[in-house]
Write a protein that holds these residues in place. Structure first.
Motif, PDB file in Angstrom:
ATOM      1  N   THR A   7       8.170 -10.995  -5.922  1.00 32.39           N
ATOM      2  CA  THR A   7       7.775 -10.309  -4.695  1.00 32.39           C
ATOM      3  C   THR A   7       6.854 -11.204  -3.867  1.00 32.39           C
ATOM      4  O   THR A   7       7.019 -11.351  -2.648  1.00 32.39           O
TER       5      THR A   7
ATOM      6  N   GLU B 156      14.304  -6.890 -10.457  1.00 29.19           N
ATOM      7  CA  GLU B 156      14.937  -6.377  -9.226  1.00 29.19           C
ATOM      8  C   GLU B 156      14.246  -5.105  -8.744  1.00 29.19           C
ATOM      9  O   GLU B 156      14.003  -4.919  -7.540  1.00 29.19           O
TER      10      GLU B 156
ATOM     11  N   ARG C  97      11.757  -4.340  -5.333  1.00 32.77           N
ATOM     12  CA  ARG C  97      11.947  -3.198  -4.422  1.00 32.77           C
ATOM     13  C   ARG C  97      10.668  -2.369  -4.307  1.00 32.77           C
ATOM     14  O   ARG C  97      10.146  -2.130  -3.209  1.00 32.77           O
ATOM     15  N   ASN C  98      10.146  -1.945  -5.452  1.00 27.34           N
ATOM     16  CA  ASN C  98       9.019  -1.007  -5.428  1.00 27.34           C
ATOM     17  C   ASN C  98       7.751  -1.648  -4.879  1.00 27.34           C
ATOM     18  O   ASN C  98       6.996  -1.038  -4.119  1.00 27.34           O
TER      19      ASN C  98
ATOM     20  N   ARG D 171       7.791  -2.221  -1.025  1.00 32.51           N
ATOM     21  CA  ARG D 171       7.512  -0.972  -0.322  1.00 32.51           C
ATOM     22  C   ARG D 171       6.018  -0.661  -0.290  1.00 32.51           C
ATOM     23  O   ARG D 171       5.458  -0.276   0.732  1.00 32.51           O
TER      24      ARG D 171
ATOM     25  N   LYS E 178      14.514   0.080   2.699  1.00 29.41           N
ATOM     26  CA  LYS E 178      15.725  -0.093   1.881  1.00 29.41           C
ATOM     27  C   LYS E 178      15.705  -1.504   1.305  1.00 29.41           C
ATOM     28  O   LYS E 178      15.620  -2.472   2.070  1.00 29.41           O
ATOM     29  N   VAL E 179      15.766  -1.605  -0.019  1.00 24.57           N
ATOM     30  CA  VAL E 179      15.713  -2.919  -0.661  1.00 24.57           C
ATOM     31  C   VAL E 179      16.765  -2.989  -1.743  1.00 24.57           C
ATOM     32  O   VAL E 179      16.920  -2.058  -2.539  1.00 24.57           O
ATOM     33  N   SER E 180      17.512  -4.090  -1.776  1.00 27.55           N
ATOM     34  CA  SER E 180      18.422  -4.327  -2.886  1.00 27.55           C
ATOM     35  C   SER E 180      18.304  -5.782  -3.279  1.00 27.55           C
ATOM     36  O   SER E 180      18.292  -6.657  -2.414  1.00 27.55           O
TER      37      SER E 180
END
Ligand code: 2RA
Length: 351
Positions: free
Chosen positions: A131, A227, A231-232, A235, A244-246
């Motif tokens: 991240t 992964e 994402r978390n 945010r 929205k994250v992938s």
């Protein structure tokens, strides 16, 4: 007052870089205490040009300590961070244990420094290195154009898995060196390594001459922990709960410096010139984006440096309001030790 600092996990891959960082930056600390597992206690390590004896982790090592930076496995943080906090130390924790807890801020000083002040449990978390590798750049772009979606592919260095990860890559390369037949038929590298390096690897497949589409532990529905962290944590740091994250996280045979291919959508139109202007102005971002002259960041050019490097900025042809870009960040510096040190410095400024 110059606050006293304890480094917990002082002898690991990140701990080593941490000692280097606190020795090379402006000296704002009183005592610096080094702490590690009982196995490493008694070792003598250098900090700020002085020899310091490593102490074994015990409740008393936090006596008189104002700020403690933890870089230890999740389960060690789970047990010891609350002990340190209960003894009055403000903790900066690198583990995944507390990052997503609502009463623990998750901080990247360039992006959300004020969150570090709201720490009811005396704990501040620092994000995962994957991240962090993109946060300074994406935070700067978000501040002006508002991110709505991120699709990310990572190219993660082996030192993300610690000293054992780097050792494994070097060992595999040594075991395969000179054999110009390997890598040409399925399974041939596995066979050589099974003979020459029978001990268990930190990676689920050979890492030399390979890419491995897996980083972290197994989570539900086929996701890897790295992964979901990406994402978390994105945010939470950016303060966009519905971003929205992938992500697909991949391990590559690079020693240190994570790279990310980022496909980022914004709330309004953004041009390459806009992105260049913002990234050039961001103090901890270096723009290396001149493909005509072969200028873009690679891990080998970035390793050992503090900033986040960005190149290959393009406006996505088929997607509105969207940029594609490539980011590199040293996973042991900004990705780990440096961000923790910077959070600790933010807190130190309160003393
Ligand atoms: C890795 N992000 O690269 C992890 C380290 N926390 O394995």
């Amino acid at each position: 007052k110059r606050p006293n600092l304890a480094l917990i996990g002082a002898t690991g891959a990140v701990g080593t870089v941490m000692r280097d960082i606190v020795s090379s930056r402006e000296d704002i600390w009183g005592e610096i205490r080094l702490v590690a597992s009982a196995r490493s206690a008694g070792k003598v390590l250098r900090v700020r040009g002085e020899d310091v004896v490593v102490q074994a982790l015990a409740p008393e090592v936090f006596d008189g300590i104002d700020i403690a930076i933890f870089d230890v496995p999740d389960e060690v943080s789970a047990e010891w961070v609350p002990i340190a906090a209960s003894r009055g130390a403000i903790v900066v924790d690198k583990s995944g244990t507390f990052r997503m807890e609502p009463d623990v801020p998750l901080v990247v000083p360039e992006v959300n420094p004020l969150d570090a002040r709201d720490r009811p449990r005396g704990i501040i978390s620092t994000p995962n290195c994957t991240t962090l590798s993109m946060m300074a750049a994406m935070g700067a772009l978000h501040a002006e154009f508002t991110l709505t979606e991120l699709v990310v592919a990572s190219y993660q260095a082996v030192s993300g898995a610690g000293v054992a990860g780097s050792a494994r890559l070097y060992d595999e390369i040594e075991a395969l060196a000179g054999d110009r037949t390997v890598g040409q038929s399925a399974g041939d590298v596995r066979k050589v390594l099974a003979n020459k390096l029978p001990e268990e690897s930190p990676f689920p497949a050979p890492i030399a001459f390979n890419v491995v589409p897996w980083a972290g532990s197994r989570k539900a529905d086929g996701w890897a922990s790295e992964e979901l962290k990406l994402r978390n944590e994105s945010r939470k740091i950016l303060g966009i709960p519905d971003l929205k994250v992938s992500a697909t996280c991949v391990r590559v045979p690079v020693v240190t410096t994570h790279s990310l291919a980022v496909h980022a959508r914004f709330a309004r139109e953004i041009t390459v010139a806009d992105a260049h202007r913002i990234l050039e102005a961001a103090p901890t971002v270096v723009l290396m984006d001149d493909p005509e002259n072969g200028i873009w960041p690679t891990p080998l050019d970035v390793v050992g440096n503090d900033p986040t490097y960005v190149g290959r900025v393009r406006q996505a042809i088929d997607f509105p309001n969207t940029l594609d870009l490539f980011v590199c960040g040293d996973n042991l510096r900004k990705g780990a030790a440096l961000n923790a040190a910077e959070i600790a410095e933010l807190v130190a400024a309160e003393f």
